[in-house]
Enzyme design. Sequence first.
Site, short mmCIF file in Angstrom:
data_model
loop_
_atom_site.label_atom_id
_atom_site.label_comp_id
_atom_site.label_asym_id
_atom_site.label_seq_id
_atom_site.Cartn_x
_atom_site.Cartn_y
_atom_site.Cartn_z
N ARG A 108 24.92 26.74 39.88
CA ARG A 108 24.75 25.39 40.45
C ARG A 108 25.73 24.40 39.87
NH1 ARG A 108 18.52 24.65 39.53
NH2 ARG A 108 18.72 26.68 38.56
N SER A 176 22.24 29.67 30.47
CA SER A 176 20.86 30.13 30.23
C SER A 176 20.79 31.53 29.61
CB SER A 176 20.09 30.10 31.53
OG SER A 176 20.27 28.86 32.14
N ASP A 229 18.79 26.34 29.64
CA ASP A 229 18.09 25.73 30.78
C ASP A 229 16.74 25.12 30.36
OD1 ASP A 229 17.21 28.32 30.37
OD2 ASP A 229 17.12 28.87 32.48
C1 BGC Z 1 17.50 33.85 28.50
C2 BGC Z 1 17.18 32.43 28.14
C3 BGC Z 1 16.93 31.62 29.39
C4 BGC Z 1 15.87 32.29 30.24
C5 BGC Z 1 15.57 31.53 31.52
C6 BGC Z 1 16.42 34.42 29.43
O1 BGC Z 1 16.79 35.68 29.85
O2 BGC Z 1 17.58 34.64 27.35
O3 BGC Z 1 18.23 31.86 27.39
O4 BGC Z 1 16.54 30.33 29.03
O5 BGC Z 1 16.28 33.59 30.58
O6 BGC Z 1 16.68 31.40 32.32
#
Ligand code: BGC
Length: 509
Positions: A108, A176, A229
């Site tokens: 995004r 994320s 995120d």
């Molecule tokens: C990641 C996190 C992330 C979460 C949601 C997980 O697989 O390790 O860093 O915040 O996914 O996206």
Amino acid sequence: MGKLVLGIAVGCAVMSCVIAGVMVGRRIRSRRRWWNVVTTVEEFKETTETSVERLRQVVDAMVVEMHAGLASEGGSKLKMLLTFVEKLPDGSENGIYYALHVGGTNFRILRIQLGGQRSILAHDVDRKPIPQILMTSTSEEFFDFIALSLKEFIERKGDNLQLSHDRGKDLGFTFSFPVKQTSVSSGTLIKWTKGFAIEDMVEKDVVECLQKALSRRGLDMNVAALVNDSVGTLAVGHFLDNDTVAAVVIGTGTNACYIERADAVIKCQGLLTTSGGMVINMEWGNFWSSHLPRTSYDIDLDAESQNPNDQGFEKMISGMYLGDIVRRVIHRLSLESDVFGPLSSKLSTRFVLSTPLMAAIHEDDSSDLSQVAKILEETLDIHDVPLKVRKIMVKVCDVVTRRAARLVAAGIVGILKKISRDGTGGISSGRNKGYKSGKMRRTVVAVEGGLYTSYTIFREYLNEAVAEILGEEIAPYVILKTMEDGSGIGAAMLAAANSARNVDTVQVL
Ligand code: BGC
């Protein structure tokens, strides 16, 4: 002649008996197979059982692991990562900010215009699926794709950029994945999750890679904030409501973060003495406890995954995996009986049943479950199954979703317990006894991710379980608030909060 007639009559009678016998035998076998199916589903339901007692054990295990993760590096499967976010937006920020969000199936790009007084004057978003091939390519190819997409976005929508002095050039980057941050705008990738595997990226500085790609595309922008995120979601939650103390993401992957007192981060005492608090990225997808109701399907899913023994909580909860757990159960039922017709080869294909399809099955409210039949046909190549078998399908989805939602609820209450916002005073904190000392405060948890925002039954199960664990006296003080696109918007807000131009407009934790 008489004998012949008698013979024929006897023959017919014997024949009828044989046919009746065969039919009865078939019916008995079919009943037995059906019984096996029902038993297997019941057993599955029992193994995934999440009574409130068990959920409370998960809550306590979460608190213990949080303490361990804060005490020492590697002290727990919960990494409890520092984010260096000591200032959360408070609504007074203004200006135009950009954000990029990489993390799930979609990428995004956002541009928001903040107008002070908690107002978002404009909000443009572009969503693009990340080409599968890039998820396992090289870091250069991956970041080139991101930079090019941003450039195209600015060319299309960023016509005000020049008009907004320098402010439009600050960028928030939501990445994320687990990152070891070295400041609010730098950090190295610890490992990939959710099916990404760009090997040369691991241990590299994420912002450096992005910044180089931006320069290659001639984009003069400054990455002012690198955020997970969950942290972006917390930022937007806090921007909208100052009582927001934690955030949870339940999308392709899952995670949570919360505001911690600096002195509780024992592993970094020296580093944090001047600050009152910091947002901690828990990386709770990797949480593990023997109290989690694990089944043979979870064990197989983990063993066949790209990251065995990793992200155990995530594999029971998040959108990447729920559909695949259902597929595994249906596969087993099909091997054990013929109620799903001849064994479909699709049932052996990993991830063929996505979680959105699983949700559509679960939420089919037609009297003949026609949507279920359609998905069985089109996705799993299973045709003409009777209504009772479609109902079995719905039931399996229900069991998988209920467990996931209730475990998330336990995780959330675990965080609240750790920070003494669950009404019990926390496991070890002597201060701030919360409700018992008459100090129970309104507590908001920001929640983002398709499972919560778009899957109604999941959301209902989660809300119900939070209330169940907290009890009716405390539950009204705890509010879960949905944040659509929160993580991206939050990153832009954190870029604002950490922008050199906006230093006076943020709230120190
Ligand atoms: C990641 C996190 C992330 C979460 C949601 C997980 O697989 O390790 O860093 O915040 O996914 O996206």
